[in-house]
Structure formats: structure tokens, C-alpha cells
Design a protein around this motif. Structure first.
Motif: not given
Length: 283
Positions: A76, A83-84, A110-114, A118, A120
């Protein structure tokens, strides 16, 4: 998202016949794994480790047994935009009679928040090794007379890779689709050709009010896996009953289509969880 998931489930069910001869490992407690067959899950819940062991046909000589270790974490603090990044490693050992398969895969996601949850995407790269250590008993004809039969200890290693997508919605539901052995290894020395495997998974965490102030959750989930010619379809219902603010008992039941019915139970406290499951064959 729900319509997309249902469409994917129907597509997989239409393409593959329900029989059971796959190469990938089988775990009744699949809901505690996920990362080994979908690298997009890697690091989704921070740092953790998972150890699973399956002993099929207890007390039967040379019966299949499987061990899996997953370790993963979320970076993080690494600046990668909105993202993370998650990183992890899966180690597995699968033994069936004379054959032993070892698999090590390094995974990244790769985790992309929306606004709705999320999304990934993940990739896994590793090695798979298959070894044979035969001990044939041939009363009349030596095994060496058949060139397709391996008579000495041997093994071979090949490249392995996995890909996946994973979605975790704000309503505590998830869905994923993935592929293992994207470039299937062909191990000619041991006469073993790996097949691509396809996975679709989904589940939800549903809170239930019992009126006693302690949380109670129902966790229905499903996993479909196929290799282009066969399919395995698992449906599970698990319940979490909290007894203190940091501990709970969990229990559940699984039905594996035309194969087995299973019961499972366990206990969790803080970040530690332990459990046991038992399968009863139905076919």
C-alpha cells in the motif's frame, strides 16, 4: 455485474461436460484459497498466509494427497497511482501414487478502487515439476517391455503461468474469472502434458440479525473449474457466528456436483483461523 456473472456461469456450464478427471488440485475449502487459481486476488486483504492439506481416501495406500501454502501481501505504501499492488507466492505438492507434482508460482496483482468496488487484475509466473518414482510389481511380463511405462525414477520441470480478473463490490460480494497454465507445459520425459484450466467463482457475505448483538454472517459461494473437456461445480454455504468481538466459530456445507457432499467447521480468533472438512462421496 450480476448479469455478467450469470452469463459467464451459463457459458462455462454449456461448454463443458460434468465429469471429474482434471489435473489441477482439488480443495473442498476453496473459499480460503482463491489466490493459487486466480492471481488477481493476491494481496487483496493485506498480509496473510494460508496452509491447506487434503488427504483423499484416508488410510488407503498411495491415495492422493495435496498440500498448498499461500503467502501474500499488499504494498500500500508503493506509489502506483490510485490503486495498490499485491504480491504473493503459492507452493503446492500433489502426490498420486507414483506421481508427484510440485508447483511454485509468484503472483502479482493491481487493485483499482472505483465508486462501486475494487477491480483487480493479476498475473502469476512460475515452474511446475512432475516426477515419477515407480515401484511396479509385474508377475509375468517386465514393465520394461512396454516403452510407455516409466520404470526408473525420473522427473521434468516446465514453465507455468496464470492470469485472472477479480471484482469485490461494496456490498461484500465478489466474482472472478481466471485461467491457469496459460501456456501448458509439455513434459515429454515423464509423458505428461498439462492442460489449461478455467475458473469462475462468486460469493457474497450477508449479515443476519440474531438480536443478541453479536454478528452472524451467511457466506454462500460457488466455484466452477474446467479444462476444456471436463468440469467440476462446487456450491458452498458457510456461516460465521461471532462469540466475542474478536473471535467466531464457522461451519458450512458443500455440494460438488455428481461427486461429493462435504461438511466443514472451524474457529477463528483475531487473524488466526483453523478448520476441518470431511467429504462423503456420492457417485
Amino acid at each position: 455485474m450480476i448479469k455478467l456473472l450469470l452469463s459467464a456461469l451459463l457459458l462455462v456450464a454449456t461448454l463443458f461436460t460434468a465429469t471429474f478427471a482434471q489435473q489441477d488440485r482439488q480443495f473442498t475449502q476453496y473459499m480460503f484459497d482463491r489466490m493459487s487459481f486466480n492471481p488477481a486476488v493476491t494481496g487483496f486483504k493485506g498480509y496473510c498466509g494460508t496452509l491447506l492439506y487434503r488427504n483423499q481416501w484416508d488410510k488407503v495406500q498411495d491415495a492422493p494427497n495435496t498440500t498448498l501454502l499461500n503467502v501474500q501481501g499488499n504494498l500500500q505504501n508503493l506509489n502506483v497511482g490510485p490503486g495498490s499492488i499485491g504480491i504473493g507466492m503459492s507452493l503446492s505438492n500433489d502426490v498420486i501414487g507414483f506421481q508427484k507434482s510440485n508447483n511454485v508460482v509468484l503472483s502479482g496483482a493491481y487493485h483499482m478502487p472505483t465508486n462501486y468496488g475494487t477491480l483487480s487484475a493479476g498475473l502469476g509466473i512460475g515452474l511446475i515439476n512432475v516426477g515419477l518414482d515407480p515401484d511396479w510389481i509385474t508377475p509375468d511380463i517386465p514393465a520394461s517391455m512396454d516403452p510407455s511405462i516409466v520404470t526408473t525414477k525420473t522427473g521434468q520441470t516446465g514453465f507455468d503461468s496464470n492470469v485472472g480478473l477479480y471484482w469485490y463490490g461494496n456490498g461484500d460480494y465478489y466474482a472472478g474469472i481466471s485461467m491457469t497454465h496459460v501456456a501448458p507445459a509439455k513434459l515429454t520425459t515423464v509423458n505428461f502434458n498439462m492442460a489449461r484450466h478455467y475458473y469462475v467463482m462468486a460469493g457474497i457475505k450477508k449479515p443476519i440479525s440474531l438480536g443478541n448483538g453479536m454478528p452472524f454472517y451467511l457466506n454462500p459461494s460457488t466455484l466452477i473449474k474446467a479444462d476444456g473437456s471436463t468440469m467440476v461445480f462446487d456450491v458452498n454455504l458457510k456461516a460465521d457466528l461471532w462469540v466475542t468481538k474478536d473471535s467466531y466459530f464457522w461451519a458450512g456445507a458443500t455440494y460438488r456436483l455428481s461427486d461429493a457432499f462435504a461438511l466443514m467447521a472451524g474457529y477463528a480468533k483475531d487473524n488466526f483461523k483453523i478448520g476441518y472438512s470431511f467429504d462423503v462421496m456420492t457417485n
